[in-house]
Each structure stands twice: as C-alpha cells, then as structure tokens.
Motif scaffolding. Structure first.
Motif, short mmCIF file in Angstrom:
data_model
loop_
_atom_site.label_atom_id
_atom_site.label_comp_id
_atom_site.label_asym_id
_atom_site.label_seq_id
_atom_site.Cartn_x
_atom_site.Cartn_y
_atom_site.Cartn_z
N LEU A 190 60.98 -33.17 49.54
CA LEU A 190 61.25 -31.75 49.26
C LEU A 190 62.27 -31.15 50.22
O LEU A 190 62.90 -30.13 49.91
CB LEU A 190 59.96 -30.95 49.33
CG LEU A 190 58.85 -31.28 48.34
CD1 LEU A 190 57.66 -30.36 48.56
CD2 LEU A 190 59.34 -31.19 46.90
N PRO A 245 58.76 -36.89 44.55
CA PRO A 245 58.08 -36.14 45.63
C PRO A 245 56.57 -36.36 45.64
O PRO A 245 55.92 -36.06 46.65
CB PRO A 245 58.44 -34.68 45.32
CG PRO A 245 58.74 -34.66 43.86
CD PRO A 245 59.33 -35.98 43.54
N ALA A 261 59.21 -26.85 52.44
CA ALA A 261 58.93 -28.28 52.56
C ALA A 261 58.06 -28.58 53.77
O ALA A 261 57.17 -29.44 53.72
CB ALA A 261 60.24 -29.06 52.64
#
Length: 363
Positions: free
Chosen positions: A349, A342, A294
């Motif tokens: 994330l 997202p 992420a």
C-alpha cells in the motif's frame, strides 16, 4: 460510445476480499464490467486494483494551532490522495472545507463538523468549548453542518486532577447522542482513558476514536452494542514523547499515557477478537502528517489483525460502514492500482502504481 475516452483496468480487480475479477472499464467516470463498444480512445492500466482507500479519522483544514489557510488544506488533501486515500471521514475541523466538494481531483470527505469539548479541556482553537448544559444544542448544530457525523471530545487532561478524566456526565451525553440520532447523524468521541467509555457506550455512541482505554471488562459492552473503534495507532505511537514532555507538571498523566501506549497492540487485538469493528484512521492533521494510511494498516497487522482484515478496514468494510460504494457496477471510479497483491503483504500500500479518482488517473 464511439466519441468517449475509456480507461481499462486489467490484472486483478479486488472487488472484495475474496471476489476478484480480471478487468473493469471506466466510462464517464464510472465503473463498468461490460466492455464498451467502439470507444474512441482506450488507456490501459495494469496491476492489482483496490477501492480508493479510506482514512476514517483525518482532519483536513486543521493545523497544530487551529484552522489553516485554503492552500494548506489543499496540500493536505493532495498528500492523502497521493497515498491512495480517496475517502476521508474528517473527524473534526474548525475549517470550512466545502469547497473541496467542487473539486473532482481531491478526495471525497465525510465531515463531522467541529469538535465539541469541555471548556479549557482540549487543544486551543480546535473545538467549540462548552459546558454540559449546552451540549445538546451544539450537537444539533454540528449534526446539521456535518455529513452524518458529530465529534465529541470524550476525555482530556483535567489539570486539577493531573490526569485524564471524562468530560461529560452520562445524562448530558445521552441526551446529546439521542438528539444527533434524531437528526440522522452518528456520534463518535475522542477517548484515551478508561473511565469515559462506559457512559458513552451506554448513552448510545456509535464509535470511539483511539480507544486506548478499552479494557477486558468493557469489551463485551462494545461488542454487544456494535460500537466501532478507530485506533489511530500511528498517533498512539507519539504517547511516549507526549508523556516525556508532561512529566514535570503532570507525572500521573504521563505514567497513564505510557501505560496506554504499552498495551496498545493488545487492546486492538482483543477488540478485534471480540468482534468489535475496527477501522483505519491516521489522525492526520494537527501535529501529525497526512498520507500515513499505509503505515496505519501495517500497524493493525503488527497488532495481530490478519492482513486481509486490516486491508478491509481501509477498503471494503470501511466503505460499507461509511455508506460509500467500492468497485461496484456504476459506482464512481475511485480506485488504486498496485504492483502486487496487497492481501499478501500490506506494505504494498505504501507505493501505489496509479491512483484513479472520479475516473481520471491523477497519480
């Protein structure tokens, strides 16, 4: 069908960046978009679903001093899984991690075998350390041992020069890459500096890791050859600390590393703008923590890549590049479910709601 347990995922299923469905079903570990009839037990998960994330530069089984024990490698893989990484391109490891393939609860791995480096020109205990005359033979060996990839160390510090320098003559690199392609493998290379890149691309390489030395004059060459880059920006963030540590012995190298760090975002954005394929990789393993996928996606956005494209670099396009399915009918049910979209904010994330691997909810 009546005696089978079924997982029902509903909400928004991001089959692609612009293809969204309302629900999918998991039957026998595989994805179906047809509602099963008469299922014995149905478990429902709601949210925004993505294909399992891809870390295209990761090292399972590698620690700061070389190979690690099986239990440490297992924890590395579990940490990646918890972050939603369900497909890893292992970009070089001295450990045999084939046992992971027998575990349905661990991420799938595409291996590049062990790094291949010049003698005394890489981190101790990581690589095969050889000279150019042996490069073809070692590339052939790792092509047969890997899963369709081979990893070269394209440049590293030359202590006599006191700076980064290319490791392989053009002729040796070209012969080795040709042999890898003959054996059905693609080749990638660790490259920080500028002067290693042209020879490797002209020799036919498929991908460059880090690519901090990518300059304006080289970008058209990369774009025309379709050579991908995996920038590993979460790793490049460590360059200032490395430069500080080497300042007294190698001031020229230290200054070079700082320059590469300072222009890192401009380098990645220029590559993206030119149409060079960019993929997410963290360089986890060695000295860098696992589970940073992420953070790497967020770094690509900071560099100026549009959020949906940065997301694709760890999801749809990354899986296409590696030849693995996403949320396709009949594909293994490897997916991650989030609270929110997202595509609107990639920071989502960092907090998966559910992780589904081979059809089982594992997180």
């Amino acid at each position: 069908m009546s005696d089978q347990a079924v997982l029902h995922v509903k909400g928004r299923i991001l089959v692609g960046p612009d293809e969204v469905r309302d629900e999918l079903w998991v039957v026998d570990g595989r994805i179906s978009y047809d509602r099963p009839v008469g299922a014995r037990e149905v478990t429902t998960v709601e949210g925004w679903a993505l294909p399992g994330l891809v870390d295209a530069h990761c090292h399972v089984g590698l620690g700061a001093h070389g190979p690690v024990d099986k239990d440490v490698a297992e924890q590395q893989a579990l940490t990646d899984r918890e972050a939603g990484t369900l497909l890893i391109r292992d970009a070089g490891s001295p450990s045999d991690t084939r046992w992971i393939d027998d575990r349905d609860d661990l991420p799938k791995i595409i291996r590049a075998g062990r790094h291949i480096a010049r003698t005394r020109r890489y981190i101790r205990n990581y690589a095969h350390e050889i000279e150019p005359d042996d490069l073809v033979a070692y590339v052939a060996q790792e092509a047969r041992r890997g899963d369709g990839w081979v990893k070269l160390v394209g440049d590293w510090i030359d202590r006599d020069l006191g700076d980064l320098a290319a490791c392989w003559p053009h002729e040796a690199a070209e012969a080795a890459i040709t042999e890898a392609h003959r054996l059905g493998a693609r080749v990638t290379a660790h490259c920080f500096a500028e002067d290693s890149l042209r020879d490797l691309v002209e020799a036919g390489i498929d991908c460059i890791e880090h690519a901090t030395g990518l300059t304006e004059d080289l970008i058209p060459l990369f774009a025309s050859r379709g050579v991908a880059i995996v920038p590993t920006l979460v790793n490049i963030a460590t360059f200032p600390r490395l430069a500080d540590g080497g300042e007294s012995r190698f001031p020229r190298w230290s200054a070079h590393m700082r320059r590469l760090h300072e222009r890192r975002y401009d380098t990645v954005r220029a590559a993206y703008d030119a149409g060079i394929p960019v993929y997410v990789g963290t360089d986890a393993g060695g000295s860098l923590a696992h589970g940073l996928v992420a953070d790497e996606v967020a770094e690509l956005v900071t560099a100026g890549i549009p959020p949906t494209e940065a997301l694709s670099a760890t999801a749809w396009s990354a899986r296409d590049w590696l030849g693995r399915p996403g949320l396709d009918e009949g594909a293994p049910a490897d997916l991650v479910v989030y609270e929110a979209d997202p595509r609107a904010d990639v920071r989502v994330l960092a907090a998966p709601r559910r992780v589904v691997l081979n059809g089982a909810v594992v997180e």
